[in-house]
Design an enzyme around this catalytic site. Sequence first.
Site, mmCIF file in Angstrom:
data_model
loop_
_atom_site.group_PDB
_atom_site.id
_atom_site.type_symbol
_atom_site.label_atom_id
_atom_site.label_comp_id
_atom_site.label_asym_id
_atom_site.label_seq_id
_atom_site.Cartn_x
_atom_site.Cartn_y
_atom_site.Cartn_z
ATOM 1 N N GLU B 15 0.861 -1.165 0.000
ATOM 2 C CA GLU B 15 0.000 0.000 0.000
ATOM 3 C C GLU B 15 0.905 1.226 0.000
ATOM 4 O O GLU B 15 1.805 1.316 0.831
ATOM 5 C CB GLU B 15 -0.892 0.004 1.246
ATOM 6 C CG GLU B 15 -2.094 0.921 1.133
ATOM 7 C CD GLU B 15 -1.713 2.386 0.985
ATOM 8 O OE1 GLU B 15 -2.397 3.099 0.231
ATOM 9 O OE2 GLU B 15 -0.735 2.814 1.596
ATOM 10 N N CYS B 63 -5.614 5.039 5.725
ATOM 11 C CA CYS B 63 -5.369 3.812 4.981
ATOM 12 C C CYS B 63 -6.644 3.029 4.693
ATOM 13 O O CYS B 63 -7.437 2.781 5.584
ATOM 14 C CB CYS B 63 -4.408 2.908 5.726
ATOM 15 S SG CYS B 63 -3.989 1.478 4.727
ATOM 16 N N CYS B 66 -5.618 -1.266 5.561
ATOM 17 C CA CYS B 66 -5.895 -1.588 6.973
ATOM 18 C C CYS B 66 -7.012 -0.668 7.451
ATOM 19 O O CYS B 66 -6.917 -0.066 8.514
ATOM 20 C CB CYS B 66 -4.658 -1.477 7.835
ATOM 21 S SG CYS B 66 -3.413 -0.324 7.275
ATOM 22 N N HIS B 70 -7.294 2.789 12.047
ATOM 23 C CA HIS B 70 -7.106 4.176 12.485
ATOM 24 C C HIS B 70 -8.385 4.723 13.120
ATOM 25 O O HIS B 70 -8.326 5.562 14.018
ATOM 26 C CB HIS B 70 -6.665 5.049 11.312
ATOM 27 C CG HIS B 70 -5.256 4.769 10.884
ATOM 28 N ND1 HIS B 70 -4.172 5.255 11.568
ATOM 29 C CD2 HIS B 70 -4.751 4.021 9.876
ATOM 30 C CE1 HIS B 70 -3.053 4.824 10.982
ATOM 31 N NE2 HIS B 70 -3.388 4.070 9.953
ATOM 32 N N ARG B 486 -0.407 -4.579 10.637
ATOM 33 C CA ARG B 486 1.020 -4.365 10.395
ATOM 34 C C ARG B 486 1.799 -3.983 11.631
ATOM 35 O O ARG B 486 3.002 -3.794 11.563
ATOM 36 C CB ARG B 486 1.182 -3.298 9.308
ATOM 37 C CG ARG B 486 0.792 -3.830 7.950
ATOM 38 C CD ARG B 486 0.312 -2.752 6.996
ATOM 39 N NE ARG B 486 -0.198 -3.352 5.779
ATOM 40 C CZ ARG B 486 -1.445 -3.836 5.656
ATOM 41 N NH1 ARG B 486 -2.295 -3.772 6.680
ATOM 42 N NH2 ARG B 486 -1.854 -4.384 4.536
ATOM 43 N N SER B 509 4.002 1.152 10.008
ATOM 44 C CA SER B 509 4.981 1.210 8.923
ATOM 45 C C SER B 509 5.964 2.356 9.102
ATOM 46 O O SER B 509 7.011 2.375 8.461
ATOM 47 C CB SER B 509 4.284 1.270 7.558
ATOM 48 O OG SER B 509 3.586 0.055 7.348
ATOM 49 N N CYS B 553 2.866 -0.509 4.477
ATOM 50 C CA CYS B 553 1.682 0.325 4.280
ATOM 51 C C CYS B 553 2.127 1.771 4.374
ATOM 52 O O CYS B 553 2.220 2.338 5.447
ATOM 53 C CB CYS B 553 0.642 0.013 5.328
ATOM 54 S SG CYS B 553 -0.915 0.791 4.937
ATOM 55 N N CYS B 556 -0.141 4.891 5.430
ATOM 56 C CA CYS B 556 -0.157 4.996 6.884
ATOM 57 C C CYS B 556 1.097 5.704 7.373
ATOM 58 O O CYS B 556 1.046 6.616 8.186
ATOM 59 C CB CYS B 556 -0.202 3.619 7.527
ATOM 60 S SG CYS B 556 -1.822 2.866 7.503
#
Lengths: 373, 574
Positions: B15, B63, B66, B70, B486, B509, B553, B556
């Site tokens: 991502e 994101c 995922c 958040h 992640r 990430s 990701c 993110c």
Amino acid sequence: MNEAKARPTTYDVLREHGVDRRSFLKFCTVMAAAMGLDASAVGKVVEALEKKPRIPVIWLHGLECTCCSESFIRSSHPIAQDVVLNMISLDYDDTLQAAAGFQVEEIRKRIMKEYPGGYILAVEGNAPTKDGGIYCTVGGQTFLDILKETAEQAMAVVAWGSCASNGCVQAAHPNPTGAQPVHKLIHGKPVINVPGCPPIGEVMTGVITYILTFGRLPDLDRVGRPKMFYAQRLHDKCLRRGFFDAGQFVEAWDDDGARRGWCLYKMGCRGPSTYNSCATFKWNNGVSWPIGSGHGCIGCSEANFWDNGPFYQRLSTIPVPGVESTPDQIGKVAAIAAGVGVAAHFGSFLVKRALDRRKEVAESGDRESRGES
Amino acid sequence: MSTQRVVVDPVTRIEGHLRIEAMLDERGVIKDAMSTGTMWRGIELILQGRDPRDAWAFTERICGVCTTVHALASVRCVENALGITVPENADIIRNIMFLTQYVQDHVIHFYHLHALDWVDIVSALKADPAATAALAQKVSPHWPLSTTGYFTDVAATVKKFVESGQLGIFQNAYWGHPAYKLPPEANLMAVAHYLEALKWQKEIIKIHTIFGGKNPHPNYLVGGMPCAIDLNSDNAINIERLNMVKGLIQDAIHIIEDLYLPDLLAIASFYLDWAAIGGGLGNYMAYGDVPQNGVGDPSKFRFPRGIIMNRNLAEVLPLDPTDTKQIEEEIAHSWYEYPAGQGSLHPFEGVTKPNYTGPKPPYEQLDENGKYSWLKAPRWKGNAMEVGPLARVLVGFASGRPEFKEVVTEALGRLNAPAAALFSTLGRTAARGLESRLAVHWLMEEYERLIANLKAGINSTADTSKWDPSTWPAEAKGFGLTEAPRGALGHWVHIKNGKIANYQAIVPSTWNASPKDGKGQHGAYEAALLGTPMANPKQPVEILRTIHSFDPCLACASHVLGPDGETLATVKVR
């Protein structure tokens, strides 16, 4: 469609994949039905798929969150596998691509060269324009340059989601990177805006299959959205509309009204100002949709919806009809408040709201205000 | 000294936008590496001045892969600031959505983002369908799609697709590279399951649609969850909705136990050399999640909280999210500037002032001695940390949790590998599967918890006593922690007079893909690449394997914010 280079048609490919004619015709019927066409249109679908090649698609990613790609693979009719393996040739998509690095950029350049005017450019996300576009680069090149360069020879541009269609979250005030939607950056090309954060999966595959089937772009409204998916207000097709008309509202989360599924207007629902297919198709193969699961619509397919908040503030200050009101009385109340007739509903408020917002937003020149009613 | 520089940009099947530059020594072994986030959106800056009850919707858009994580961290940090305790049902529904996300996201990662690093699609053309069926039945006796006829059809699909000459997303890749070691039959089986998993991922996620109205980006609510429960209503969560959830969980158990895990172990058995490559930092951090007694009681989380240093599984160090000296962000190699004299800042004091000093695009390479990324470098007590499935599994294992011990020991036994094999690229990929197994059974247990509450007449899903901003203090600060698929994710909010004064997220990430810090310590991706031999620098299969084992990701990772009222600096492009 540009026939610059002989390519296998969709039917050829299906046949090569072992699909017999009977199955092919059945597939066409299902696809026509999925697009809401009547039986007489099936012949056209058959013809299109027999003659049209698998069109190369370059799918770029700019400033975005990849929710559009995720939504695309949630599509249930057709499923993503069918689209990617049988209907289009998805030649470039950094989210799914097997190769990486320069091998990927090579592909993009080759498609542009080999199929001038013969590929579709799908754009997920948008381009930062501030400071020379430095806030998004791919392969050392700014996304802004890549977008312009790739659009140049594209047959059409599909702007996936609210980022590409109208800016979405990174373009919300104060838009730190100067993010701009595709139609502000690409000129002289048809741009199909498919807004939503994300758009419904079947809406995305519907747009692609419409183009493949009919060999032309879908009819668009004045802001570039396909009429087939964005012509109607959620409020007009909402399962909870009856409760609005009867004056039965959720007053607090998890109250009796919430448990009975009453109208979410007082909790800030944007259904009355949002044009999308959620109330019709619903999400994830018709399982539910935001209002159906108890939260108001946040208007994610409308331009500047992030700056039309706060989300839990109700849309209008017009008197809400009481429990005893009839639909006719509600119409009268709305008409008096709006002063422009029943048809305006919440319209004039929205125009004023949008104008107020424009004053607040620093980069108002880059924004659109639409007083839809 | 001869040095070759390998640039991979874009890194695909992730991502967002990531660039890797690796420097090879004369033997073709990676001796230094740079991880660069090449995108910045400024979402936290956009949050300033807004209603904190809206923040989940903004941050959820950090994101879409995922999605939900958040939103969860956001409602938790606002609830923490305002002193809201959500009803138990809300915690359970959040757990169900959380675990659903794990299972779905991990399966997509394995089959659609990571598998092509190990599976050679073109080699699948040579497979014998009958031998593939025999292999599949041996690998997973309970998976029904394993007949010769089925694999004959899949082989025909692959053959026709390859022969059409329009290879789409599979073109120009590294097929035939010597690093691919699966026999043709295993490749064909994996390709078949790539397609099966693609069909299934859209089903399991309907659990999000039931409770959150849509996926991607389902709805959350400060104070609880917006989906009311009423067993006597056809417009709320009722027995029809619950039955659908249960059926989807049962299907998910089948997919994890009989498709994902058998495939993972079968493929891993051909790549045991990767159990000695890509270990990297050896420092692991998990915030923990899946509360059984509310978010205030981490001792009752199903994923425990803790720190492991230097691969020492004999000791799990405590992590205190309220201690502002533990987690800080540095910018020595990041395109930002801090007020003079400050090397690192806690998220509550975080400053984000972009200051691009890289080369003017288009550029060929970045400078490892200068600033080179849009990601900051978060550190725990000054240490670079790895977060994610491996960190969670190791913290659970080292904490002595029996369920973690069981899945880890069983997998190591089947691969005939020592525990040290976990500290590797393969270990990271395996840990994702092992925790999926835990997650899918916990998912059913959380569903049963919800049913038990409903049996007891407990229906509440939201606490609205502090919904109205007039009930809030003039000023409040809060944090919300979770474990995204992640890794460790934290949000910090500062609320003043009913509005967001400051908001900051430190995401998994950013930990893993971080650039070097002021002390020259590499981030987790960079460290994991060091010492990796490359067979052909023009075909970076080895780099992709290790980087993908983290499941990057980048949308993110490149979030960011500025402090109260600060305007962003002008960026100079030289």
